[in-house]
Design a protein around this motif. Sequence first.
Motif, PDB file in Angstrom:
ATOM      1  N   VAL A 177       0.746  -1.269   0.148  1.00  0.00           N
ATOM      2  CA  VAL A 177       0.090   0.034   0.048  1.00  0.00           C
ATOM      3  C   VAL A 177       0.899   1.406   0.051  1.00  0.00           C
ATOM      4  O   VAL A 177       0.584   2.390  -0.611  1.00  0.00           O
ATOM      5  N   THR A 442      -9.378  -0.586   3.349  1.00  0.00           N
ATOM      6  CA  THR A 442      -8.111  -1.306   3.264  1.00  0.00           C
ATOM      7  C   THR A 442      -7.142  -0.283   2.289  1.00  0.00           C
ATOM      8  O   THR A 442      -5.977  -0.499   2.438  1.00  0.00           O
ATOM      9  N   THR A 443      -7.815   0.042   1.412  1.00  0.00           N
ATOM     10  CA  THR A 443      -6.685   0.705   0.192  1.00  0.00           C
ATOM     11  C   THR A 443      -7.019   2.123   0.012  1.00  0.00           C
ATOM     12  O   THR A 443      -6.262   3.014   0.658  1.00  0.00           O
ATOM     13  N   SER A 446      -7.323   4.259   3.715  1.00  0.00           N
ATOM     14  CA  SER A 446      -6.090   3.975   4.099  1.00  0.00           C
ATOM     15  C   SER A 446      -5.147   4.981   3.542  1.00  0.00           C
ATOM     16  O   SER A 446      -4.287   5.709   4.170  1.00  0.00           O
ATOM     17  N   THR A 466      -1.669   2.727   7.417  1.00  0.00           N
ATOM     18  CA  THR A 466      -2.377   1.333   6.907  1.00  0.00           C
ATOM     19  C   THR A 466      -2.301   0.247   7.993  1.00  0.00           C
ATOM     20  O   THR A 466      -3.151  -0.550   7.772  1.00  0.00           O
ATOM     21  N   ASP A 470      -5.497  -1.809   9.305  1.00  0.00           N
ATOM     22  CA  ASP A 470      -5.525  -3.034   8.711  1.00  0.00           C
ATOM     23  C   ASP A 470      -5.177  -4.090   9.986  1.00  0.00           C
ATOM     24  O   ASP A 470      -5.757  -5.208  10.225  1.00  0.00           O
TER      25      ASP A 470
END
Length: 534
Positions: A177, A442-443, A446, A466, A470
């Motif tokens: 990420v 989560t993507t 974040s 992140t 997560d």
Amino acid sequence: MAPLPPGIRFIVSFSRDQWYRAFIFILTFLLYASFHLSRKPISIVKGELHSYCTASYEGEVGFHSQSPKAGDTPAQQLPDNGTDCGWAPFDQDNFQQLLGALDYSFLCAYAVGMYLSGIIGERLPIRYYLTFGMVASGAFTALFGVGYFYNIHSFGFYVVTQIVNGLVQTTGWPSVVTCLGNWFGKGRRGLIMGVWNSHTSVGNILGSLIAGYWVSTCWGLSFVVPGAIVAAMGIVCFLFLIEHPKDVACSSSPAMHPKSYENGTHRVRLQKQALTEERNKPLDPEMQCLLLSDGKRSGHQNHVVILPADGGGGGIAAISFVGALKIPGVIEFSLCLLFAKLVSYTFLFWLPLYITNVDHLDVKKAGELSTLFDVGGIFGGILAGVISDRLEKRASTCGLMLLLAAPTLYVFSAISTMGLEATIAMLLLSGALVSGPYALITTAVSADLGTHKSLKGNSHALATVTAIIDGTGSVGAALGPLLAGLLSPSGWSNVFYMLVFADACALVFLLRLIHKELSCPGSATGNQALFKEH
């Protein structure tokens, strides 16, 4: 002069920066897909670890993967004439609890390690950190399968293997990420990361198919082969991963790069102009609503996180754990993800076993059918990204999908016993609604929170933010399969009641952010706010 061939025209129509970004997009997609590929075999092999032989009246022995009972019938109930053919120690009546403990061992270690992984990862080169994690993960995934070849029946061996594997896999998510966040700017981030996050479903599908190929003949290979793939991708990571655009003299944001054929001087001028426009541009409505305390740009912003530089070298220090928690929206999205991931990972680890019980399929066919949940997840993640980009409202998009997911899960538990066709339809729909919010948080979310303006350009915060989001979600991921193992003996409907309740809790934690988005004065007025473009 002869015209250029179509293939060459296609190649030169993209700039050097765009080709590098496409390469990083594909590479990080494949790297994390391999992580998920290695997590899926345990759910496929569960039906083989506890199977039984049924002696017929003629004295013959017939093999069955699981109990034929379904619905509210206790999942571990065996017929009176059943002779156990499972793999010790999972051949006991408490096999659900033992299998749940394997899931919990991996996911609990993953959740604990994730909080540390982001802090460690942002202080180390991403390429080295990710390579180590992938090679180590491949080794311990394969080690689980080695138990088959060496006839290992120690429960502690499998638990320890799962714990260590969970720890080393925490190197993956913050690294990929952060790398993707370095290469792609905020524009269309929801769509880009929605497509990119389909690596989760692609990895699950490939893991199911690979593990299912050997599950009935040699289940050890169901772990050894995925482990070898992850380790091989770790070598690819070491050879090719580029952490930051500046490492290859590329621009930091796709928005700065014009699509025409410009010379070097003109390109520099356009980049400077873009930087000036970005600096003078007002905050977009989403950032105003979620990340500012009053929705307005203020000369005195008490939410700004300012950190001292390391060593007086003029650099920006890596953000602390407490500093990352102070970023507005981090806590709410983290708690939402806890319950959203609880639902997602319960399906990930227990869906094949549920299908085996309900639809009376063998282990291999149940594993193949379970991939439809991930197919729906691909479309759900992309749809969530597109909608959130269109509406400029990440929390509201998540809230809408969570609101629809709760009744869908209830219906799933009610009609999946009616036949294979109903199960297929509900797998696709549930996969889309469950995976959409999970993928978006989560993507794109974040990345938004890890790079927003309150950090004053401190890019070091992305890995920590992140990891916090997560990592908190991984606590739910650990609890979900464990609770499923405890509840399933009393009936699968109780598992679905737990999932519906968790989905409702995820929605509750987003209500404040949803209210702030919908009431934000900076977005636009009336229905126009819902369709305002970036």
